[in-house]
Scaffold this motif. Structure first.
Motif, PDB file in Angstrom:
ATOM      1  N   ALA A   7      30.009 101.750  35.681  1.00  0.00           N
ATOM      2  CA  ALA A   7      28.891 102.575  36.129  1.00  0.00           C
ATOM      3  C   ALA A   7      27.809 101.723  36.797  1.00  0.00           C
ATOM      4  N   ILE A   8      27.515 100.561  36.214  1.00  0.00           N
ATOM      5  CA  ILE A   8      26.514  99.667  36.802  1.00  0.00           C
ATOM      6  C   ILE A   8      26.975  99.164  38.161  1.00  0.00           C
ATOM      7  N   ASP A   9      28.277  98.854  38.280  1.00  0.00           N
ATOM      8  CA  ASP A   9      28.811  98.405  39.572  1.00  0.00           C
ATOM      9  C   ASP A   9      28.685  99.489  40.638  1.00  0.00           C
ATOM     10  N   LYS A  10      28.908 100.740  40.258  1.00  0.00           N
ATOM     11  CA  LYS A  10      28.784 101.842  41.229  1.00  0.00           C
ATOM     12  C   LYS A  10      27.325 102.034  41.659  1.00  0.00           C
ATOM     13  N   ILE A  11      26.416 101.913  40.714  1.00  0.00           N
ATOM     14  CA  ILE A  11      24.990 102.041  41.049  1.00  0.00           C
ATOM     15  C   ILE A  11      24.556 100.894  41.953  1.00  0.00           C
ATOM     16  N   GLY A  12      25.049  99.685  41.672  1.00  0.00           N
ATOM     17  CA  GLY A  12      24.752  98.529  42.507  1.00  0.00           C
ATOM     18  C   GLY A  12      23.359  97.964  42.253  1.00  0.00           C
ATOM     19  N   MET A  13      22.950  97.046  43.141  1.00  0.00           N
ATOM     20  CA  MET A  13      21.635  96.416  43.026  1.00  0.00           C
ATOM     21  C   MET A  13      20.547  97.392  43.457  1.00  0.00           C
ATOM     22  N   THR A  14      19.520  97.482  42.647  1.00  0.00           N
ATOM     23  CA  THR A  14      18.370  98.345  42.952  1.00  0.00           C
ATOM     24  C   THR A  14      17.093  97.502  42.824  1.00  0.00           C
ATOM     25  N   PRO A  15      15.956  98.033  43.260  1.00  0.00           N
ATOM     26  CA  PRO A  15      14.697  97.308  43.054  1.00  0.00           C
ATOM     27  C   PRO A  15      14.427  96.955  41.590  1.00  0.00           C
ATOM     28  N   ASN A 125      28.599  93.428  39.063  1.00  0.00           N
ATOM     29  CA  ASN A 125      29.429  92.221  39.010  1.00  0.00           C
ATOM     30  C   ASN A 125      29.260  91.326  40.236  1.00  0.00           C
ATOM     31  N   GLY A 126      29.120  91.905  41.406  1.00  0.00           N
ATOM     32  CA  GLY A 126      29.019  91.116  42.627  1.00  0.00           C
ATOM     33  C   GLY A 126      27.751  90.311  42.749  1.00  0.00           C
ATOM     34  N   HIS A 127      26.784  90.559  41.877  1.00  0.00           N
ATOM     35  CA  HIS A 127      25.508  89.844  41.943  1.00  0.00           C
ATOM     36  C   HIS A 127      25.288  88.931  40.729  1.00  0.00           C
ATOM     37  N   SER A 128      26.357  88.610  40.001  1.00  0.00           N
ATOM     38  CA  SER A 128      26.187  87.764  38.816  1.00  0.00           C
ATOM     39  C   SER A 128      25.744  86.347  39.188  1.00  0.00           C
ATOM     40  N   LEU A 334      27.565  77.113  45.379  1.00  0.00           N
ATOM     41  CA  LEU A 334      28.832  76.512  44.961  1.00  0.00           C
ATOM     42  C   LEU A 334      29.554  77.318  43.886  1.00  0.00           C
ATOM     43  N   VAL A 335      28.818  78.002  43.008  1.00  0.00           N
ATOM     44  CA  VAL A 335      29.484  78.746  41.933  1.00  0.00           C
ATOM     45  C   VAL A 335      30.326  79.898  42.466  1.00  0.00           C
ATOM     46  N   GLN A 336      30.055  80.330  43.683  1.00  0.00           N
ATOM     47  CA  GLN A 336      30.822  81.422  44.272  1.00  0.00           C
ATOM     48  C   GLN A 336      32.020  80.934  45.077  1.00  0.00           C
ATOM     49  N   SER A 337      32.170  79.610  45.220  1.00  0.00           N
ATOM     50  CA  SER A 337      33.291  79.076  46.003  1.00  0.00           C
ATOM     51  C   SER A 337      34.567  79.080  45.169  1.00  0.00           C
ATOM     52  N   LYS A 338      35.687  79.364  45.813  1.00  0.00           N
ATOM     53  CA  LYS A 338      36.964  79.418  45.095  1.00  0.00           C
ATOM     54  C   LYS A 338      37.376  78.038  44.588  1.00  0.00           C
ATOM     55  N   PHE A 339      37.012  76.993  45.328  1.00  0.00           N
ATOM     56  CA  PHE A 339      37.455  75.648  44.981  1.00  0.00           C
ATOM     57  C   PHE A 339      36.751  75.126  43.731  1.00  0.00           C
ATOM     58  N   LEU A 340      35.445  75.401  43.612  1.00  0.00           N
ATOM     59  CA  LEU A 340      34.667  74.856  42.500  1.00  0.00           C
ATOM     60  C   LEU A 340      34.414  75.869  41.391  1.00  0.00           C
ATOM     61  N   GLY A 341      33.870  77.033  41.736  1.00  0.00           N
ATOM     62  CA  GLY A 341      33.503  78.001  40.720  1.00  0.00           C
ATOM     63  C   GLY A 341      32.436  77.452  39.788  1.00  0.00           C
ATOM     64  N   ARG A 342      32.327  78.056  38.606  1.00  0.00           N
ATOM     65  CA  ARG A 342      31.301  77.626  37.650  1.00  0.00           C
ATOM     66  C   ARG A 342      31.615  76.251  37.056  1.00  0.00           C
ATOM     67  N   GLU A 453      37.132  80.484  33.716  1.00  0.00           N
ATOM     68  CA  GLU A 453      36.375  80.450  34.967  1.00  0.00           C
ATOM     69  C   GLU A 453      35.849  81.858  35.191  1.00  0.00           C
ATOM     70  N   SER A 454      34.541  82.021  35.142  1.00  0.00           N
ATOM     71  CA  SER A 454      33.951  83.360  35.140  1.00  0.00           C
ATOM     72  C   SER A 454      33.612  83.890  36.539  1.00  0.00           C
ATOM     73  N   ARG A 455      33.910  83.131  37.590  1.00  0.00           N
ATOM     74  CA  ARG A 455      33.597  83.595  38.938  1.00  0.00           C
ATOM     75  C   ARG A 455      34.361  84.890  39.226  1.00  0.00           C
ATOM     76  N   GLY A 456      33.621  85.959  39.531  1.00  0.00           N
ATOM     77  CA  GLY A 456      34.244  87.238  39.866  1.00  0.00           C
ATOM     78  C   GLY A 456      34.819  87.995  38.691  1.00  0.00           C
ATOM     79  N   LYS A 457      34.561  87.524  37.460  1.00  0.00           N
ATOM     80  CA  LYS A 457      35.147  88.163  36.270  1.00  0.00           C
ATOM     81  C   LYS A 457      34.041  88.524  35.289  1.00  0.00           C
ATOM     82  N   ARG A 458      34.404  89.358  34.318  1.00  0.00           N
ATOM     83  CA  ARG A 458      33.467  89.774  33.284  1.00  0.00           C
ATOM     84  C   ARG A 458      34.155  89.733  31.937  1.00  0.00           C
ATOM     85  N   ILE A 459      33.495  89.099  30.955  1.00  0.00           N
ATOM     86  CA  ILE A 459      33.932  89.255  29.571  1.00  0.00           C
ATOM     87  C   ILE A 459      33.139  90.407  28.982  1.00  0.00           C
TER      88      ILE A 459
END
Length: 460
Positions: A7-15, A125-128, A334-342, A453-459
């Motif tokens: 539900a939060i992902d559907k709402i997205g980023m808001t003010p 998730n896309g703004h973590s 860098l945390v968003q790069s596939k090569f390095l991640g967190r 590796e938590s890039r793009g994932k959620r626990i």
């Protein structure tokens, strides 16, 4: 949790989330601003009053003990009574007690546990990555402290060679001006937290308390206010069943025990949590050895390269802290790069810091002194900024604040150890730098041993 995340992902980023990014960032800034305030003031305080003990740095030790108590109280209580009270209270208490070192450390000690946890639990998730970038506020706190130190300490402090018999209060008002200014600033920030946003309990914490109606009400209000899609219903949540033991007191032994056992539910989670706590213990030892005693380093290194006057020392200190702003910015990319991640970003930040700290022991010129120490600030902030965000990302939501609090408690234990080592070591030599560099080498290994590796994932 999965339904709420969707539900939060559907709402997205808001003010609302962008306001949280700024207001939660205040907590990061205050944490670094007030803690570094002590290290800035300590040489001037010792010059005026003398050192009550030749072996024990009492102010720094009191600070670390206060930080430990704060992390334990605010962090552990946040899973029990929720995130809102600590969010509203910590900055206000810090402002009130800013002149009493151990007490204001207790107030700020849980700040970044709550700030990163609450922001993460509201973000799609896309703004973590914003949780990593939020450490820019930590660097802002250091920067403000550095600039204020340059203004006050260089103009209103006794000479570097002064003693308690030659340094009078009237000549040494700089550290007092610094604390009054920082205390006033923190009070303003705490008032802004009350005025600019009405902090609510996070939906994920409400889920753990079986307060499903409030979850739906909050998310529906946000979606309606900003015209975002929202399809989750109360029946959807209730079909998943109830969380057990919520009818018992939040302080009951069974519910508190659940928060602790929940951090070790699987073998992989247990291994992950063990390694991340070791990371926090090690950085706890490193931080006071380098940051708390940095003014001594800069002064002694200034003498070594022929630039040791008070103005130059505090100018270099300000440059050092401003340079630290680059670390979180680079880490957020860098945390968003596939090569390095967190994990890779943490290892890279630790590697750069280790190499630079070894290099700092070999400086020969004023330019090298400023340049290398500034680069160390940027590199170490790469590591710090990433671990501050990575830690809550890999912890289960229901036990996130508890897990983070225990990490920070161990961090403060390491801080106490670091202060004691620094108290017995000669901080005007480069010996502590070799210890710091070796500890950062250990952090490289510990970062790479983390299983998630938590890039793009959620626990959940």
């Amino acid at each position: 949790m999965a339904l709420v995340n969707e539900a939060i992902d559907k709402i997205g980023m808001t003010p609302f989330q962008w306001k949280l990014f700024v207001l939660n960032g205040f907590g990061y800034s205050v944490d670094s601003l007030l803690i570094i305030c002590q290290s800035i003031a300590q040489p001037a305080v010792v010059a005026e009053y003398g050192n009550p003990s030749t072996k024990l740095a009492g102010i720094s030790l009191g600070s670390q003990i206060g930080l430990l108590v704060g992390a334990a109280f605010w962090g552990l209580s946040a899973d029990i009574i929720g995130r809102r009270f600590a969010f509203n209270a910590t900055l206000f208490l810090a402002a009130i007690f800013v002149l009493v070192v151990a007490l204001y450390s207790t107030a700020v000690g849980g700040n970044y546990i709550l700030d990163s946890t609450s922001l993460l639990e509201f973000l799609p998730n896309g703004h973590s990555w914003l949780v990593t970038f939020m450490s820019i506020w930590w660097a802002v706190g250091y920067t403000l402290a550095g600039l204020l130190a340059w203004a006050f300490m260089s103009n209103y402090s006794c000479p570097a060679d002064a003693t308690s018999s030659t340094c009078s209060r009237s000549e040494n008002m700089g550290w007092r001006y610094l604390h009054f200014t920082c205390g006033g600033l923190v009070l303003v920030l705490s008032i802004l937290r009350f005025l600019l946003i009405r902090m609510v309990q996070t939906p994920k914490w409400l889920i753990t308390q079986n307060r499903d109606e409030e979850v739906i009400q909050f998310l529906a209000n946000i979606a309606g206010k900003y015209n975002r899609p929202f399809t989750l219903t109360l029946d959807d949540l209730r079909r998943e069943g109830n969380v057990i033991n919520t009818e018992k007191s939040a302080w009951s032994s069974i519910r508190i025990t659940q928060h602790l056992l929940g951090l070790f539910q699987t073998r992989q989670l247990a291994w992950s949590y063990t390694v991340i706590t070791l990371n926090w213990l090690v950085i706890g030892m490193v931080s006071p050895l380098y940051h708390v005693f940095l003014p001594y380093y800069l002064e002694s290194q200034g003498r070594k390269v022929g630039a040791s006057d008070t103005y130059t020392t505090w100018r270099n200190y300000a440059i050092n802290q401003v340079s630290g702003l680059a670390g979180p910015i680079l880490a957020a990319v860098l945390v968003q790069s596939k090569f390095l991640g967190r994990r890779g970003t943490m290892a890279l930040g630790a590697l750069f810091t280790m190499v630079l700290q070894f290099g700092y022991t070999q400086i020969r010129t004023p330019a090298q002194n400023v340049g290398v120490s500034a680069a160390i600030s940027a590199a170490s902030n790469m590591y710090y900024g990433t671990i501050y965000a990575y830690t809550p990302e890999i912890l289960p939501s229901a036990h996130r604040a508890t897990g983070y609090a225990l990490c920070v408690v161990l961090n403060r234990v390491g801080g106490i150890m670091g202060v004691l080592v620094g108290s017995y070591a000669n901080v005007q030599t480069t010996a502590p730098l070799f210890v710091c560099a070796a500890l950062f080498a250990l952090l490289i290994v510990l970062s790479l041993l983390l299983p998630f590796e938590s890039r793009g994932k959620r626990i959940q």
